[in-house]
Scaffold this active site. Sequence first.
Site: not given
Lengths: 316, 738
Positions: B249, B476-477, B623, B626, B695, B698
Amino acid sequence: MRPFTYQRVSSPAEAAAAAAQMPGAKFIAGGTNLLDLMKLQIEAPAHLIDVNAIGLDRIEKTDEGGLRIGALVRNTDLAAHKKVREDYAMLSRALLAGASGQLRNKATTAGNLLQRTRCPYFYDTNQPCNKRQPGSGCAAIGGYTRQLAVVGVSDACIATHPSDMAVAMRALDATVETVKPNGSSRRIPIADFHRLPGNTPHIDTNLQAGELITAVTLPKPIGGKQYYRKVRDRASYAFALVSIAAVIQRDGSGRVAVGGIAHKPWRVETAEAELPRGAKAVAARLLAGARPTEDNGFKIPLVERTLGAVLSEARA
Amino acid sequence: MKFDTPAGANPIDRMKVVGKPTDRIDGKLKTTGTAPYAYERHDVVPNQAYGYVLGSAIAKGRINRFDLAEAKAAPGVLAIVTTLDMPRLKRGQQNIAYLFGGAAIQHYHQAIAIVVAETFEQARAATALIRVDYARERGRFDLATEAKTAPLFGGSSGEGSSAPPIERVGNFEGAFEAAPVKVDSVYTTPDETHAMMEPHATIAAWEGEKLTLWTSNQMIAWSKGDVAINLGISPKNVRLDSPFIGGGFGGKLFVRSDAVLAAIGAKAAKRPVKLALSRPIIANNTTHRPATIQRIRIGANRDGKITAIAHESTSGNLPDGKPETAVSQTKLLYAGENRLIAMRLAEMDLPEGNAMRAPGEAPGMMALEVAMDEAAEQLGIDPVEFRIRNDTQFDPEDPKRRFSQRQLVECLRQGATRFGWSRRNPKPAQIRDGRWLVGMGVAAGFRNNLLMKSAARVRLDGRGIVTVETDMTDIGTGTYTILAQTAAEMMGLPIERVVVKLGDSDFPVSAGSGGQWGANNSTAGVYAACVKLREQVAQRLGLTGDVDFTDGQVRAGGRSVALADAARGGELVAEDTIEYGDLDKTQQQSTFAAHFVEAAVDAFTGEIRVRRMLAVCAAGRILNPKAARSQVIGAMTMGVGAALMEELAVDKRFGFFVNHDLATYEVPVHADIPYQEVIFLDEVDPMSSPMKAKGVGELGLCGVGGAIANAVHNATGIRVRNYPITLDKLLDRLPEIA
Ligand SMILES: Cc1cc2nc3c(=O)[nH]c(=O)nc-3n(C[C@H](O)[C@H](O)[C@H](O)COP(=O)(O)OP(=O)(O)OC[C@H]3O[C@@H](n4cnc5c(N)ncnc54)[C@H](O)[C@@H]3O)c2cc1C
Ligand code: SF4
């Protein structure tokens, strides 16, 4: 954590004897509080007496029609016990409002009563704290005190006792049964078990050094509608800002004990006489002489309003 | 590959692998506990000793002396290094707090010593035996006090934009004065800590001059450079390896004391050293999101058009620090001819303030979107409609710059329908459900899209396996998975035939993970490398013209050859970097969302529980729906934390964050999180990269807090402008009790 020696005992008598032999030893049950404190060296016993195998893990009826809860009964089992759910519902609810499922599986009845405060300055060993290090001062007073006590405080300490279970037990007039290191036993009413901080905030309870809790007994059921209402910032896994254990009888009489506001479960029997007059009247008596800080003054209206919520539910 | 004209049709458009909701390829490793996180890498180097860090007990001052006698004599101790043993280490390029060395104390829990011992318990126990003689000095710890004299801040926001101290468009003061409807409110957001699950952890080993750090880090190349600066060694001699990261983070964008002290401890002990920062020192030892005080003024005409908008924010930091750029979104989100933007920065003595998920926009949107709600309320216009009326398709500060894509209005409209917004009672405090007061709130979501160059290497072997290597990180993304999807799409392979290797500083330098730029840029880097690999394959196979890569076959001019055949004679290796021209200057690239929240407030106790949440996002090509959804629901969860509970409590006397563990710094638990729904609008953005993606990680956070605050207001009629919105801030205005 400081190096320590460790011993397993298999009966209460053996536990008492071990305690007599090793002054400064500590019992360890679930370890969910003691181990955390040892890692931070807030507790640094030279010797641990593991009491997990001493039996005392049963819940039995007493001759008086109440319940005797063994000191080693896990919080999960106590909360799930049929008799407890039927006759002492507030106790079941209080337990389930505490910690998490995993912790409750380990946590014991005695350990829960003896868990130490969650004052953040108590946990930070850089800070002065009369409870952790007698005479060093109190860093919390004048600092960040949102969680801390509003009644029964002293100039030496304004910490709270964090247990939920103990609040319900206070309302239920439980009794703590013990064995002293010399082998003698005694019964301590829960009202006299936890202490106010006064000038000796390092002493949480009236247990003597090495005194083993063997059981907690509950008097025979008192009926009524039972409540445990815990208020906190998040929905679970947090200590109470304020909690209320209450039983309300059909005639409007009842009992009220409050958590999260004092160094012990807070109950003022004379305040209960005001129950028919409503939450405001009860809270006024309960909180007479309160000394809140700027951060935790909200606990005063919060007690009143939470009690209001309980009473409105009881009347509904 | 230089990307300086909008993307045309390319193999990604086939969307055979990209765009599918593929499970994470690293999922099994994680769910079985076999993904090697930094502290668990027992196998990478033998003979690991344990390090433990001692943090300063004072926030400001100096260390006079250490007494190490007892600690040195403690069992198992191999080495002790204190901050007095060396001059102050140089700061890296990304940070302002000094990590170690010298007598000066800049902030609480600053690392002042490391103990290395045979076991973790021995290291910890010995650390507790170190006696320190401090000279405490007075510090500046209260933002509200320091804000009064905080100077204006101009210049770089740290993310590529630079600005004069006060940015003006038109005549704000005149227009605001003349506006028939005005909002002028002050909002505060507290200091926050990242509270990621995995603590900062490193294993360090020296081999002569060469240092290897197995660590947990989001930005490998930055950190390799900064470690070299910190330790005064050549970057050539530093290797970082960070294949798995248990959340960051923003807290792991930088080298922290764990890495530097593991290296120092390893040198002193002449053994590899393993070290994790203990949870209670993380909040004060590392970086945090700084608190803000924000004043927002909005002037509007009766028809709901904003005529004047001003956003001023004050935050604090250590000397040389940057402000929390809470004003950024206000430059771009809504129309209005007269505008004013300013930041003030107070010098303070709390720990270093730096990036945390959506720096700037996260706290900025928490204020702006409440101000918008206040304006809509005054105007008597529905808050969804009010936002729509003030939409702009170009940069309000520079009308020549259009948004590359901007579907804010669509997000709001779709969201309103889906959420049942029409059932909201515009009059607050009207809906009662038992003891609960219930309300709905909306906020826009906004976060810029940042372009960063990114390189990758791809290999094709004789079995037809493609291996991707880049120093990109997966925090973790789902990065492993989207990179595999990209390479699979490009090479015409199923995803199972792609291997992805990340996080090693020996690999080509990627964009890294931060600022929600990771997905678009790192996949574009893999795209670029794959374009080169495709050329090599075609050449090797003697195929010319229009070459098609599908189903493991390469086809051209009527011929079809197995892809693997191209590597029969030896592995093919291609490497390239995606580099950007000025497409992000000529047009504005941003991501948009609409956040809808239903919240209930206990009429007695003021407890707030969120009941439903919806985010509708428009963020370029998705992309992997899920993984993207997981990002957004995680961000929404973080938004609940920011709105309702997260706050580092400052002890203004002693200068530290008091609630520095996870028992006292509350983040949401499962019971706090209700049904969450996420919708992605169809969008491709040819200006962003060949991937046409942007993105979302965020975006999902920015605006959530405002939507919750607005829902609480709709439920109760109470406007709380100081986050977090805890029950104590509502109690005195809730209905009387009987
Ligand atoms: C993350 C977390 C969250 C929590 N949340 C809550 C909450 O919301 N509400 C709540 O009420 N509690 C909460 N707790 C506290 C938890 O209830 C206590 O840790 C637990 O009840 C302690 O029981 P134990 O058996 O593990 O005690 P131990 O840790 O084993 O012992 C605690 C103390 O009791 C002494 N002791 C144990 N048994 C005996 C005995 N038979 N006779 C004499 N002395 C004895 C020990 O010497 C020690 O001093 C939480 C704890 C954690 C870690
Ligand atoms: S309130 Fe009590 S426990 Fe907290 S710092 Fe003061 S003395 Fe210690």
